[in-house]
Design a protein around this motif. Structure first.
Motif, short mmCIF file in Angstrom:
data_model
loop_
_atom_site.label_atom_id
_atom_site.label_comp_id
_atom_site.label_asym_id
_atom_site.label_seq_id
_atom_site.Cartn_x
_atom_site.Cartn_y
_atom_site.Cartn_z
N VAL A 39 0.84 -1.20 0.00
CA VAL A 39 0.00 0.00 0.00
C VAL A 39 0.87 1.26 0.00
N VAL A 40 1.91 1.27 0.83
CA VAL A 40 2.82 2.43 0.90
C VAL A 40 3.43 2.70 -0.46
N ARG A 41 3.85 1.68 -1.18
CA ARG A 41 4.47 1.88 -2.49
C ARG A 41 3.50 2.51 -3.49
N LYS A 42 2.21 2.23 -3.36
CA LYS A 42 1.21 2.83 -4.25
C LYS A 42 0.93 4.28 -3.86
N GLU A 43 0.85 4.56 -2.56
CA GLU A 43 0.45 5.88 -2.09
C GLU A 43 1.62 6.81 -1.79
N PHE A 44 2.73 6.26 -1.37
CA PHE A 44 3.92 7.04 -0.99
C PHE A 44 5.17 6.35 -1.55
N PRO A 45 5.30 6.31 -2.87
CA PRO A 45 6.35 5.49 -3.50
C PRO A 45 7.78 5.85 -3.14
N LYS A 46 8.03 7.05 -2.70
CA LYS A 46 9.41 7.45 -2.42
C LYS A 46 9.81 7.30 -0.95
N THR A 47 8.88 6.93 -0.09
CA THR A 47 9.18 6.78 1.33
C THR A 47 10.05 5.54 1.55
N PRO A 48 11.23 5.70 2.15
CA PRO A 48 12.07 4.54 2.44
C PRO A 48 11.42 3.67 3.52
N VAL A 49 11.51 2.34 3.30
CA VAL A 49 10.91 1.39 4.24
C VAL A 49 11.96 0.34 4.60
N ILE A 50 12.20 0.21 5.90
CA ILE A 50 13.13 -0.78 6.42
C ILE A 50 12.33 -1.88 7.09
N ALA A 51 12.56 -3.12 6.68
CA ALA A 51 11.92 -4.27 7.31
C ALA A 51 12.60 -4.52 8.65
N PHE A 52 11.79 -4.81 9.65
CA PHE A 52 12.27 -5.12 11.00
C PHE A 52 11.84 -6.55 11.27
N THR A 53 12.79 -7.47 11.39
CA THR A 53 12.40 -8.87 11.45
C THR A 53 13.38 -9.76 12.22
N ALA A 54 12.83 -10.79 12.83
CA ALA A 54 13.65 -11.82 13.47
C ALA A 54 13.94 -12.94 12.48
N ALA A 55 13.19 -12.99 11.40
CA ALA A 55 13.37 -14.03 10.39
C ALA A 55 14.50 -13.65 9.44
N VAL A 56 15.41 -14.57 9.26
CA VAL A 56 16.48 -14.38 8.29
C VAL A 56 16.50 -15.64 7.43
N TYR A 57 16.41 -15.46 6.12
CA TYR A 57 16.31 -16.62 5.24
C TYR A 57 17.11 -16.37 3.96
N GLU A 58 17.33 -17.43 3.22
CA GLU A 58 18.10 -17.35 1.98
C GLU A 58 17.43 -16.39 1.00
N ASN A 59 18.22 -15.58 0.33
CA ASN A 59 17.74 -14.60 -0.64
C ASN A 59 16.80 -13.57 -0.01
N MET A 60 16.96 -13.33 1.26
CA MET A 60 16.08 -12.42 1.99
C MET A 60 16.08 -11.01 1.40
N MET A 61 17.28 -10.47 1.16
CA MET A 61 17.35 -9.10 0.67
C MET A 61 16.66 -8.97 -0.68
N GLU A 62 16.88 -9.92 -1.57
CA GLU A 62 16.23 -9.90 -2.89
C GLU A 62 14.71 -9.98 -2.73
N ASP A 63 14.24 -10.86 -1.87
CA ASP A 63 12.81 -11.01 -1.62
C ASP A 63 12.21 -9.71 -1.08
N LEU A 64 12.91 -9.09 -0.13
CA LEU A 64 12.40 -7.85 0.46
C LEU A 64 12.40 -6.72 -0.56
N TYR A 65 13.43 -6.62 -1.38
CA TYR A 65 13.45 -5.60 -2.45
C TYR A 65 12.25 -5.81 -3.38
N ASN A 66 12.00 -7.05 -3.75
CA ASN A 66 10.89 -7.35 -4.64
C ASN A 66 9.54 -7.00 -4.02
#
Length: 92
Positions: A39-66
């Motif tokens: 929703v943020v990307r549709k309404e506020f596309p330029k706002t930086p968003v940092i994921a806060f998570t205890a989960a760490v998994y393979e290809n995480m950064m790529e998945d989060l960017y996507n």
């Protein structure tokens, strides 16, 4: 600083007052972090968003960017790491 206990509250807060930076937990009730960011990307596309998570998994950064995140901060976090990310994205 504004805190929300679930994704719905987070979206309501963002719509009331846009923010310079969002720190979004991936595992929130009602609407998860990925849903909030969609929703943020549709309404506020330029706002930086940092994921806060205890989960760490393979290809995480790529998945989060996507999903629209700019970066992530693993839990437990070091305050210096949070500060560095805030500085990085506030300067952008």
């Amino acid at each position: 600083l504004t805190a929300a206990v679930n994704g719905l509250e987070a979206l309501e807060a963002i719509r009331r007052q846009p923010f310079d930076l969002l720190l979004v937990d991936l595992e929130m009730p009602l609407i998860d972090g990925a849903g909030v960011v969609a929703v943020v990307r549709k309404e506020f596309p330029k706002t930086p968003v940092i994921a806060f998570t205890a989960a760490v998994y393979e290809n995480m950064m790529e998945d989060l960017y996507n999903k629209g995140f700019n970066d992530f901060l693993p839990k437990p976090f070091r305050p210096d790491d949070l500060r560095d990310k805030i500085i990085k994205y506030k300067a952008a």
